[in-house]
Design an enzyme around this catalytic site. Structure first.
Site: not given
Ligand code: AQP
Length: 330
Positions: A113, A195, A198
Site C-alpha cells: 500500500k 487479489k 474494494k
Molecule cells: N480477494 C479476497 N479474497 C478473499 N478474502 C478477502 N478479503 C479481502 N479481500 C479478499 C478478506 O475480507 C476481509 C475484510 O478485509 P478488509 O476490508 O479488512 O481489508 P482488506 O483485506 O484490505 O480488503 P480489501 O477488499 O482489499 O480492501 P481495501 O481495498 O480497502 O484494502 C478480511 O478477512 C480479508 O482477508
C-alpha cells in the site's frame, strides 16, 4: 463458547472477495462461537476517506452482513463499530510500544500500500497493531480471514506472547487465523495475479456485492483467463480460470472437484456464463434483503447493543493491561 472475531473495513463497497474471505465464514460459524463482528472505521482512515461516504459505508456494511446471512438476533452475535469503543485505540498505543518499527515496516500489506507513494500516513505502518488490539481486547481465539490478513493475525499472536512473557501472566489469549480452504484469495478479474480489492483502481477488476446484473455479467464475461482452452483447477498456471471455479464453488457450496467436473467438458464461455448466472442469483437476493434491512431501521439497534456489550468486555481487559504496564496510580 470460544470467541471468534473479524471485521471488514468500510473503505468502499464490499466485494465478493470480502464475502468469501470474511462474511461467509462468519455465517458458517455463527452458531458455534461467541462472535465479535465489528466495522473497523479507524482502519479505513489509514488512507484518505470522504467523511460522508464513510458514515454511509459503515451503516451499509452492517446492513450487508445481515443481508448475507449474519444473524443479529443470536445472543452470541455482537456487531459494533470500532470507533465507538475507545479501548481499541488505548490498547493499540500500549501494543505499539511493544512492537518494533522494523517488524511493522516489513508487513506485506504495508509494503504494497505504500509502494511508490509519497506522504502515506503513519497509520498505514501502525495499522496491524491496531488490528492486534481489536483481537486481543476480546480474547478472540479464532480470526476468520482471507490469506491477505494472515500475517497481521500472526503479528497479533507475537504481540500477545511477548506481552504475556514480559508481564508474567496470560493477559491475552493467543489468537489463530481461520483461513477458508476455498476462497481465501479471490483474484482480481483483470489481473489474476493480484487479489480482488474494494479499492482497486480498475472498475472491471472487482465484483461488488451491490453491482447490477449488467455489471456482474460484463465483469465476469470479460474476466481474464488464458489461451489453453480447457477448464482445469491450477492456481499457478491457470489463475484466471481457477479464480472463476473458486467463485462458483464458494457461492454454490460445491467442492472445487465438483465444480471442475461440471465445467470441464465445456469452453471458458460456459464457465463464465455459469458463474455470472450464479452470482446474479445470489447477489440480487442479498441486495433485496439489504434494501429491506436498511428500510427497517434495525441497523442502529444492532449497533447500540453491540457498542454496549463490546465496551463492557473491553473495559475489563484494558483495566488489567493498564495495571500490568504501570499506568496511573495503581
Ligand atoms: N480477494 C479476497 N479474497 C478473499 N478474502 C478477502 N478479503 C479481502 N479481500 C479478499 C478478506 O475480507 C476481509 C475484510 O478485509 P478488509 O476490508 O479488512 O481489508 P482488506 O483485506 O484490505 O480488503 P480489501 O477488499 O482489499 O480492501 P481495501 O481495498 O480497502 O484494502 C478480511 O478477512 C480479508 O482477508
Amino acid at each position: 463458547m470460544e470467541r471468534l472475531l473479524t471485521g471488514l473495513q468500510p473503505s468502499g463497497r464490499l466485494t465478493i472477495g470480502n464475502y468469501c474471505g470474511g462474511i461467509s465464514q462468519i455465517v458458517r460459524y455463527q452458531e458455534e462461537y461467541d462472535t465479535f463482528l465489528f466495522v473497523p472505521d479507524m482502519h479505513a482512515i489509514t488512507v484518505p476517506q470522504d467523511p460522508e461516504a464513510l458514515h454511509r459505508n459503515i451503516r451499509e456494511a452492517v446492513g450487508m452482513y445481515i443481508a448475507c446471512g449474519v444473524n443479529p438476533e443470536l445472543e452470541n452475535m455482537h456487531i459494533y463499530i470500532q470507533s465507538e469503543n475507545l479501548y481499541h485505540a488505548n490498547l493499540s498505543w500500549i501494543l505499539e510500544c511493544h512492537s518494533a518499527f522494523g517488524e511493522l515496516t516489513r508487513m506485506h500489506q504495508f509494503k504494497m500500500k505504500s509502494a511508490n507513494k509519497e506522504g502515506f500516513s503513519a497509520g498505514l505502518v501502525t495499522y496491524p497493531v491496531l488490528m492486534a488490539s481489536d483481537i486481543l481486547l476480546y480474547d478472540a481465539k479464532y480470526v476468520p480471514t482471507g490469506i491477505d490478513q494472515k500475517q497481521h493475525v500472526e503479528l497479533a499472536r507475537d504481540l500477545a506472547i511477548r506481552f504475556n512473557n514480559r508481564y508474567g501472566k496470560e493477559y491475552f489469549t493467543i489468537p489463530e487465523p481461520l483461513i477458508p480452504q476455498i476462497g481465501a484469495k479471490i483474484r482480481d478479474l483483470v489481473n489474476p495475479e493480484n487479489k480482488m480489492s474494494k479499492s482497486s483502481e480498475n472498475p472491471k477488476a472487482s465484483v461488488f456485492l451491490m453491482d447490477t446484473e449488467k455489471e456482474i455479467r460484463q465483469k465476469i464475461m470479460s474476466a481474464k483467463t488464458d489461451n489453453d482452452g480447457f477448464v482445469a483447477f491450477d492456481e499457478v498456471n491457470k489463475p484466471g480460470v481457477s479464480n472463476l471455479l473458486t467463485i462458483y464453488s464458494v457461492f454454490s457450496g460445491l467442492s472445487i472437484e465438483e465444480t471442475t467436473k461440471k465445467f470441464e467438458s465445456g469452453r471458458y464461455a460456459e464457465l463464465k456464463r455459469g458463474t455470472a448466472d450464479l452470482l446474479v442469483e445470489k447477489l440480487m437476493s442479498f441486495q433485496d434483503k439489504f434494501r429491506s434491512i436498511m428500510d427497517s431501521g434495525i441497523v442502529d439497534d444492532v449497533l447500540d447493543r453491540g457498542r454496549e456489550y463490546s465496551n463492557r468486555i473491553a473495559a475489563l481487559k484494558y483495566e488489567a493491561v493498564r495495571k500490568a504496564v504501570g499506568f496511573g496510580r495503581g
